[in-house]
Each structure stands twice: as C-alpha cells, then as structure tokens.
Write a protein that holds these residues in place. Structure first.
Motif, PDB file in Angstrom:
ATOM      1  N   ASP A  53       7.627  -9.466   6.616  1.00 41.21           N
ATOM      2  CA  ASP A  53       6.453  -8.599   6.506  1.00 41.21           C
ATOM      3  C   ASP A  53       6.617  -7.362   7.382  1.00 41.21           C
ATOM      4  O   ASP A  53       7.597  -7.213   8.110  1.00 41.21           O
ATOM      5  CB  ASP A  53       5.181  -9.364   6.876  1.00 41.21           C
ATOM      6  CG  ASP A  53       4.003  -8.999   5.982  1.00 41.21           C
ATOM      7  OD1 ASP A  53       3.888  -7.804   5.620  1.00 41.21           O
ATOM      8  OD2 ASP A  53       3.214  -9.895   5.633  1.00 41.21           O
ATOM      9  N   ASP A  54       5.634  -6.452   7.294  1.00 43.68           N
ATOM     10  CA  ASP A  54       5.758  -5.150   7.937  1.00 43.68           C
ATOM     11  C   ASP A  54       5.538  -5.184   9.438  1.00 43.68           C
ATOM     12  O   ASP A  54       6.010  -4.305  10.158  1.00 43.68           O
ATOM     13  CB  ASP A  54       4.769  -4.171   7.291  1.00 43.68           C
ATOM     14  CG  ASP A  54       5.036  -4.004   5.809  1.00 43.68           C
ATOM     15  OD1 ASP A  54       6.082  -3.434   5.468  1.00 43.68           O
ATOM     16  OD2 ASP A  54       4.214  -4.463   4.994  1.00 43.68           O
ATOM     17  N   ALA A  55       4.800  -6.157   9.942  1.00 44.96           N
ATOM     18  CA  ALA A  55       4.494  -6.228  11.364  1.00 44.96           C
ATOM     19  C   ALA A  55       4.148  -7.665  11.732  1.00 44.96           C
ATOM     20  O   ALA A  55       3.825  -8.479  10.871  1.00 44.96           O
ATOM     21  CB  ALA A  55       3.317  -5.304  11.702  1.00 44.96           C
ATOM     22  N   ALA A 169       2.965 -11.417   1.108  1.00 46.83           N
ATOM     23  CA  ALA A 169       3.315 -12.656   0.410  1.00 46.83           C
ATOM     24  C   ALA A 169       2.171 -13.265  -0.396  1.00 46.83           C
ATOM     25  O   ALA A 169       2.325 -14.361  -0.926  1.00 46.83           O
ATOM     26  CB  ALA A 169       3.811 -13.685   1.423  1.00 46.83           C
ATOM     27  N   ASP A 170       1.044 -12.573  -0.497  1.00 49.47           N
ATOM     28  CA  ASP A 170      -0.146 -13.199  -1.084  1.00 49.47           C
ATOM     29  C   ASP A 170      -0.525 -12.664  -2.465  1.00 49.47           C
ATOM     30  O   ASP A 170      -1.677 -12.774  -2.894  1.00 49.47           O
ATOM     31  CB  ASP A 170      -1.332 -13.040  -0.122  1.00 49.47           C
ATOM     32  CG  ASP A 170      -1.117 -13.806   1.181  1.00 49.47           C
ATOM     33  OD1 ASP A 170      -0.400 -14.817   1.149  1.00 49.47           O
ATOM     34  OD2 ASP A 170      -1.650 -13.378   2.219  1.00 49.47           O
ATOM     35  N   ALA A 171       0.440 -12.088  -3.170  1.00 45.47           N
ATOM     36  CA  ALA A 171       0.169 -11.619  -4.537  1.00 45.47           C
ATOM     37  C   ALA A 171      -0.172 -12.813  -5.436  1.00 45.47           C
ATOM     38  O   ALA A 171       0.284 -13.934  -5.208  1.00 45.47           O
ATOM     39  CB  ALA A 171       1.384 -10.885  -5.084  1.00 45.47           C
ATOM     40  N   ALA A 227      -2.282  -8.477  -1.694  1.00 41.72           N
ATOM     41  CA  ALA A 227      -1.050  -8.282  -0.920  1.00 41.72           C
ATOM     42  C   ALA A 227      -0.805  -6.795  -0.730  1.00 41.72           C
ATOM     43  O   ALA A 227      -1.196  -5.972  -1.564  1.00 41.72           O
ATOM     44  CB  ALA A 227       0.137  -8.931  -1.621  1.00 41.72           C
ATOM     45  N   LEU A 228      -0.135  -6.481   0.383  1.00 42.66           N
ATOM     46  CA  LEU A 228       0.081  -5.075   0.728  1.00 42.66           C
ATOM     47  C   LEU A 228       1.376  -4.956   1.523  1.00 42.66           C
ATOM     48  O   LEU A 228       1.672  -5.802   2.375  1.00 42.66           O
ATOM     49  CB  LEU A 228      -1.101  -4.573   1.563  1.00 42.66           C
ATOM     50  CG  LEU A 228      -1.224  -3.094   1.901  1.00 42.66           C
ATOM     51  CD1 LEU A 228      -1.323  -2.261   0.627  1.00 42.66           C
ATOM     52  CD2 LEU A 228      -2.470  -2.864   2.766  1.00 42.66           C
ATOM     53  N   THR A 229       2.157  -3.932   1.235  1.00 43.88           N
ATOM     54  CA  THR A 229       3.345  -3.614   2.008  1.00 43.88           C
ATOM     55  C   THR A 229       3.594  -2.126   1.867  1.00 43.88           C
ATOM     56  O   THR A 229       2.885  -1.441   1.126  1.00 43.88           O
ATOM     57  CB  THR A 229       4.562  -4.437   1.534  1.00 43.88           C
ATOM     58  OG1 THR A 229       5.642  -4.284   2.462  1.00 43.88           O
ATOM     59  CG2 THR A 229       5.030  -4.011   0.156  1.00 43.88           C
ATOM     60  N   ASP A 230       4.591  -1.590   2.598  1.00 43.17           N
ATOM     61  CA  ASP A 230       4.980  -0.213   2.343  1.00 43.17           C
ATOM     62  C   ASP A 230       6.436  -0.177   1.913  1.00 43.17           C
ATOM     63  O   ASP A 230       7.247  -1.037   2.270  1.00 43.17           O
ATOM     64  CB  ASP A 230       4.708   0.708   3.540  1.00 43.17           C
ATOM     65  CG  ASP A 230       5.432   0.299   4.816  1.00 43.17           C
ATOM     66  OD1 ASP A 230       6.026  -0.799   4.844  1.00 43.17           O
ATOM     67  OD2 ASP A 230       5.394   1.070   5.787  1.00 43.17           O
ATOM     68  N   VAL A 231       6.780   0.808   1.096  1.00 38.70           N
ATOM     69  CA  VAL A 231       8.126   0.927   0.541  1.00 38.70           C
ATOM     70  C   VAL A 231       8.943   1.811   1.482  1.00 38.70           C
ATOM     71  O   VAL A 231       8.648   2.999   1.630  1.00 38.70           O
ATOM     72  CB  VAL A 231       8.084   1.525  -0.878  1.00 38.70           C
ATOM     73  CG1 VAL A 231       9.502   1.698  -1.420  1.00 38.70           C
ATOM     74  CG2 VAL A 231       7.265   0.636  -1.800  1.00 38.70           C
ATOM     75  N   ILE A 243       7.709  -9.139  -2.104  1.00 40.47           N
ATOM     76  CA  ILE A 243       6.428  -9.612  -2.645  1.00 40.47           C
ATOM     77  C   ILE A 243       6.663 -10.801  -3.575  1.00 40.47           C
ATOM     78  O   ILE A 243       5.968 -11.817  -3.499  1.00 40.47           O
ATOM     79  CB  ILE A 243       5.702  -8.472  -3.387  1.00 40.47           C
ATOM     80  CG1 ILE A 243       5.159  -7.452  -2.377  1.00 40.47           C
ATOM     81  CG2 ILE A 243       4.571  -9.007  -4.261  1.00 40.47           C
ATOM     82  CD1 ILE A 243       4.470  -6.257  -3.011  1.00 40.47           C
ATOM     83  N   ALA A 244       7.667 -10.679  -4.456  1.00 41.71           N
ATOM     84  CA  ALA A 244       7.958 -11.743  -5.420  1.00 41.71           C
ATOM     85  C   ALA A 244       8.363 -13.036  -4.713  1.00 41.71           C
ATOM     86  O   ALA A 244       7.862 -14.126  -5.031  1.00 41.71           O
ATOM     87  CB  ALA A 244       9.070 -11.280  -6.366  1.00 41.71           C
ATOM     88  N   ARG A 245       9.243 -12.925  -3.740  1.00 36.39           N
ATOM     89  CA  ARG A 245       9.716 -14.125  -3.030  1.00 36.39           C
ATOM     90  C   ARG A 245       8.602 -14.749  -2.196  1.00 36.39           C
ATOM     91  O   ARG A 245       8.472 -15.975  -2.133  1.00 36.39           O
ATOM     92  CB  ARG A 245      10.904 -13.753  -2.148  1.00 36.39           C
ATOM     93  CG  ARG A 245      12.190 -13.504  -2.929  1.00 36.39           C
ATOM     94  CD  ARG A 245      13.284 -12.942  -2.036  1.00 36.39           C
ATOM     95  NE  ARG A 245      14.576 -12.862  -2.741  1.00 36.39           N
ATOM     96  CZ  ARG A 245      15.626 -12.176  -2.296  1.00 36.39           C
ATOM     97  NH1 ARG A 245      15.536 -11.524  -1.142  1.00 36.39           N
ATOM     98  NH2 ARG A 245      16.751 -12.151  -2.982  1.00 36.39           N
ATOM     99  N   GLY A 246       7.808 -13.905  -1.555  1.00 33.79           N
ATOM    100  CA  GLY A 246       6.732 -14.423  -0.722  1.00 33.79           C
ATOM    101  C   GLY A 246       5.703 -15.197  -1.521  1.00 33.79           C
ATOM    102  O   GLY A 246       5.183 -16.226  -1.076  1.00 33.79           O
ATOM    103  N   ALA A 247       5.403 -14.702  -2.730  1.00 35.77           N
ATOM    104  CA  ALA A 247       4.384 -15.329  -3.565  1.00 35.77           C
ATOM    105  C   ALA A 247       4.960 -16.391  -4.497  1.00 35.77           C
ATOM    106  O   ALA A 247       4.202 -17.171  -5.078  1.00 35.77           O
ATOM    107  CB  ALA A 247       3.676 -14.257  -4.398  1.00 35.77           C
ATOM    108  N   GLY A 248       6.298 -16.406  -4.656  1.00 33.58           N
ATOM    109  CA  GLY A 248       6.902 -17.311  -5.621  1.00 33.58           C
ATOM    110  C   GLY A 248       6.541 -16.927  -7.043  1.00 33.58           C
ATOM    111  O   GLY A 248       6.351 -17.783  -7.913  1.00 33.58           O
ATOM    112  N   MET A 249       6.467 -15.620  -7.289  1.00 33.49           N
ATOM    113  CA  MET A 249       6.061 -15.087  -8.596  1.00 33.49           C
ATOM    114  C   MET A 249       7.091 -14.072  -9.094  1.00 33.49           C
ATOM    115  O   MET A 249       7.978 -13.648  -8.350  1.00 33.49           O
ATOM    116  CB  MET A 249       4.709 -14.368  -8.477  1.00 33.49           C
ATOM    117  CG  MET A 249       3.568 -15.236  -8.008  1.00 33.49           C
ATOM    118  SD  MET A 249       2.840 -16.148  -9.390  1.00 33.49           S
ATOM    119  CE  MET A 249       1.576 -17.082  -8.506  1.00 33.49           C
TER     120      MET A 249
END
Length: 352
Positions: A53-55, A169-171, A227-231, A243-249
């Motif tokens: 994650d970002d922080a 990870a929560d998508a 879910a939120l992140t920065d690119v 995002i995909a790996r964190g959510a398993g989606m």
C-alpha cells in the motif's frame, strides 16, 4: 508556475534515472521483501507492507490513525525549483491516497555538495516548501547528507479516522475504476532529458506533477469508494495489479478510455520511453494480459512510470458521478472511468 529556461547546470545530468522511474523494478522488489525477516506486528498497525500500500497506518485511538510515508528520488527536470515541487507533491500524495490529511513533513536532502552551487540546492528546497505551504503543512525538520547524485524528498505524516482508511486492497466485484490524472510523465521526462520536449510539453508535465491529489481526503468520506491508490513508478498496470492482487479480483481496463497527456503517444512512437517501462513489464509476470489490439506504443504508456501520478479509485457504480464531480471541482478535468473490477483470477486484463 515557474517558466522553463535552460539552466546553466542540468540537474538530470547528475543522475542515472529520474523521478519515480528510479524505483526498483516490481519483480526485484518482491524478491527482496520475500527474503526479509518477519517481525511481530502490533494490533495498532492497521496498514503495513502486506499489500504494497501507499503508506503505513497506525491507530492512535478510536478517532485518529497516523499515516506515515516517505518518498524521494533523483531529478526528473533540470529546473531546481520545479524538481523540489514535483518531489514534494509526489511524497504528499501517499497520504491523500490513504484518504488522509497531511499534517507535517520532514525533508530528505542528499546533494553533491562540491558540484552543485548552494543556491541551486536552496532552490530545490524552496520548491518543496512551496508545495508544503499549498498543502497547509510545515517542514518541521529533516536530514541532509553529501551524495554522489542529487536526491530530494519528504517524510510525510497525516491523520485519518480509522474507519475511513482507503486501502489499495479493498476493491469489490462490480466496482468502476476512475483515474484522476492522465498518463505520460515518464515519456515526457525521457524527451526532456534528450532535449526533445517543447515548451507546451514541459508546461503540461509540470502542471500534472505539481497538482496535489487533494481529492483523496474527500474521497475517504464517500461510502461508495472502496479502494484507493496513486499511480507512480510501477505504471498504471503495476498499481492496478496491486489492487487486483489485494482484492483477489480481476481488474479490466480499456485502453481507449485511459487519459493521456498531450503529445505523449507521438513521443512514445518516436522512442522516448524510459528504461523503467521495460523493467516494469518484466516485473508483472503472467498476471497482466494485453489484448492483441494493444500496440507496442500503448504497452509503453501502460507501463510508463508516473512521477506524482493520479489517484486510482475503485468505487461502486452508483458513486461514479460523485467521484468524477469531486475530481472535476478540484481541477482534475481529465479524470475518467477506465475500467472495472470483476470476479476472477487476480490479474489485470487490458482491452483496446
């Protein structure tokens, strides 16, 4: 905004890479972290290294959690003031990407003291200070060293309500994905380093990389934002893969909907691509699938390392209008829906 002039000293000539393109490739980083020794995790640590994650986020009490992050890199531009602004904006972004409010920063300054004039180093620091002032936070201290290559960045701390933390990870299945800023910073920086970037391209690059991701705080207040992140340095595909790996989606993107900075497609076609783009692609493994229609140029843009890139938001379909409206009110005119999250293997699939 500062005006681009040819400085007597080219900061980029002192560094082997610039901006978030300096990041260690995702595959190499994964191997390094895999071999690191585990340690006891306190229950108050709400977000650690488990999902890249970002922080980090540490719960202080029922109303407050502390966000802690750091980011620093070598020059992406030659103008020292602009370099400081970009580096500071990039570092502060990680707090916004967790849905938080920045409260304080510490400066990290490593400079070749015998090669860079003191006034140049001072302008880098002043650039960082100007962005911190815009974010409403003080630079409360820091650390300086003599270094072979110039490096500047910040440690940034922020606050967020424990119930409003936005992890990467929560998508959820059915979510729409919204990207806040256009892609192409790495391409523009490659062209700049080879003196092939015109004034309009430079202005677009600076405007993009010094725009604070302030919508992150307001996004944390929307229940439909999951879910939120920065690119940043791993490119759109790399951060979508997190995002995909964190959510398993499965994350499904449409290249035709991805916003791009003006002129970057043409520059990429001419070969202005960073070495980090190829390293990023090699690091994704088999978990990114591109449609046959995706061209080599489009692949380069999808893997392009972004310095101070946009927020990537995973939200419920009924919240899309609110998310886009929030971005547009804050001046992010190119924010756009670029894909969705679906049940399936943890990977990223890209259509034309």
């Amino acid at each position: 905004m500062t005006t681009h002039t040819d400085p007597p000293i080219r900061l980029t000539s002192f560094s082997h890479g610039g901006g978030c393109g300096c990041k260690i490739a995702p595959g190499v980083l994964a191997d390094i972290l895999k071999k690191s020794t585990g340690f006891p995790v306190p229950k108050e640590l709400m977000v650690g290294i488990e999902t890249a994650d970002d922080a980090a986020v540490y719960k202080l009490n029922d109303e407050q959690a502390l966000i802690a992050t750091t980011d620093f890199f070598m020059p992406i531009v030659d103008d020292p003031y602009d370099f400081g602004r970009i580096a500071a904006t990039n570092a502060i972004s990680d707090v916004y990407a967790m849905g938080g409010t920045p409260i304080m920063a510490l400066a990290l300054v490593a400079m070749p003291i015998n090669q860079l004039p003191v006034d140049v180093i001072g302008r880098i620091i002043q650039g960082g200070e100007s962005i911190c002032a815009e974010a409403g936070i003080p630079i409360a201290g820091g650390h300086t060293i003599d270094s072979v290559e110039p490096i500047y960045g910040l440690v940034v701390m922020g606050l967020v309500h424990p119930s409003k933390i936005k992890r990467n990870a929560d998508a959820r299945a059915g979510d729409k994905l919204v990207l806040g800023k256009p892609l192409g910073v790495g391409v523009l920086s490659a062209a700049l380093k080879k003196e092939a970037l015109d004034e309009a391209g430079y202005r677009a690059m600076i405007e993009n990389t010094t725009r604070l991701n302030k919508p992150g705080k307001a996004l944390s207040d929307l229940n439909g934002v999951h879910a939120l992140t920065d690119v940043t340095g791993f490119g759109l595909l790399g951060h979508a893969l997190e995002i995909a790996r964190g959510a398993g989606m499965s994350v499904r993107l449409r290249m035709s909907d991805v916003p791009l900075l003006p002129g970057v497609e043409q520059l990429a076609q001419q070969g202005f691509v960073t070495g980090a783009s190829a390293r990023n692609w090699a690091g994704y493994g088999q978990d990114v699938v591109l449609a046959d229609a995706i061209t080599p140029t489009q692949k380069a843009l999808l893997t392009d390392p972004q310095t101070s890139g946009g927020l990537l938001v995973s939200c419920a379909p009924e919240s899309v209008e609110d998310v886009l409206a929030l971005f547009h009110r804050e001046g992010f005119a190119q924010a756009k829906v670029i894909g969705e999250v679906a049940e399936g293997p943890a990977r990223v699939e890209v259509q034309g």
